[in-house]
Scaffold this motif. Structure first.
Motif, mmCIF file in Angstrom:
data_model
loop_
_atom_site.group_PDB
_atom_site.id
_atom_site.type_symbol
_atom_site.label_atom_id
_atom_site.label_comp_id
_atom_site.label_asym_id
_atom_site.label_seq_id
_atom_site.Cartn_x
_atom_site.Cartn_y
_atom_site.Cartn_z
ATOM 1 N N ALA A 1 0.877 -1.166 0.000
ATOM 2 C CA ALA A 1 0.000 0.000 0.000
ATOM 3 C C ALA A 1 0.916 1.219 0.000
ATOM 4 N N THR A 2 0.472 2.301 -0.620
ATOM 5 C CA THR A 2 1.290 3.510 -0.657
ATOM 6 C C THR A 2 0.491 4.697 -0.139
ATOM 7 N N SER A 3 1.217 5.681 0.362
ATOM 8 C CA SER A 3 0.579 6.877 0.884
ATOM 9 C C SER A 3 1.578 8.026 0.876
ATOM 10 N N LYS A 4 1.079 9.210 0.636
ATOM 11 C CA LYS A 4 1.906 10.417 0.796
ATOM 12 C C LYS A 4 2.003 10.789 2.279
ATOM 13 N N GLU A 5 1.020 10.356 3.043
ATOM 14 C CA GLU A 5 0.991 10.617 4.488
ATOM 15 C C GLU A 5 1.627 9.447 5.236
ATOM 16 N N PRO A 6 2.304 9.710 6.334
ATOM 17 C CA PRO A 6 2.933 8.613 7.074
ATOM 18 C C PRO A 6 1.889 7.649 7.649
ATOM 19 N N PRO A 7 2.050 6.368 7.390
ATOM 20 C CA PRO A 7 1.125 5.385 7.962
ATOM 21 C C PRO A 7 1.530 5.030 9.393
ATOM 22 N N GLY B 1 5.739 7.299 10.945
ATOM 23 C CA GLY B 1 6.123 8.540 10.289
ATOM 24 C C GLY B 1 7.495 9.076 10.653
ATOM 25 N N GLU B 2 8.119 8.512 11.657
ATOM 26 C CA GLU B 2 9.470 8.943 12.050
ATOM 27 C C GLU B 2 10.495 8.072 11.329
ATOM 28 N N LEU B 3 11.465 8.706 10.690
ATOM 29 C CA LEU B 3 12.530 7.955 10.023
ATOM 30 C C LEU B 3 13.470 7.425 11.105
ATOM 31 N N ILE B 4 13.508 6.105 11.234
ATOM 32 C CA ILE B 4 14.247 5.520 12.360
ATOM 33 C C ILE B 4 15.523 4.795 11.964
ATOM 34 N N VAL C 1 16.586 13.495 1.621
ATOM 35 C CA VAL C 1 16.398 14.938 1.519
ATOM 36 C C VAL C 1 14.929 15.262 1.804
ATOM 37 N N ALA C 2 14.034 14.446 1.240
ATOM 38 C CA ALA C 2 12.597 14.579 1.474
ATOM 39 C C ALA C 2 11.940 13.239 1.181
ATOM 40 N N VAL C 3 10.851 12.965 1.877
ATOM 41 C CA VAL C 3 10.075 11.752 1.626
ATOM 42 C C VAL C 3 9.081 12.052 0.512
#
Length: 120
Positions: free
Chosen positions: A65-71, A94-97, A108-110
């Protein structure tokens, strides 16, 4: 979850990095060698790598599944790296861990997130 680093990094004109396989190994708590090396298929005509990726997930009862918003939960965050190439890292809520690249520079950007749901 495991915190692996890529066993192959992108070297322009020589080899593709294995960030996708590494990030999947992290999320699914597997060894990198347990994941198909999808990057080896990316230069073949068509979407052979994507079919291999979706087939691998379907074998586990999952689909993308894909989303522009963090799942919620674990996901792949996909975008451009500071090295100016497409890259994926591990996100949690949503946090890059975790960046599987050895330089830990993340993105640089998600651009979007991929996460995994039960296959229908």
């Amino acid at each position: 979850m495991r915190f692996h680093k890529q066993s192959k990094v992108h070297i322009p004109g020589q080899q593709r990095g294995n960030c996708l396989a590494t990030a999947l190994a992290c999320i699914f708590d597997l060894e990198i060698d347990d994941i198909p090396q999808f990057e080896n298929l990316m230069d073949k005509p068509g979407d052979e790598w994507l079919k291999a990726y979706t087939d691998w997930l379907l074998e586990r009862g999952l689909e993308i599944a894909t989303s522009k918003e963090p799942p919620e939960g674990y996901a792949l965050a996909i975008g451009k790296s500071p090295r100016a190439i497409n890259h994926c890292v591990v996100a949690l809520n949503g946090e890059l861990i975790h960046d599987p690249h050895p330089d830990n520079s993340f993105l640089v950007a998600v651009n979007f997130y991929e996460f995994f749901v039960e296959a229908e």
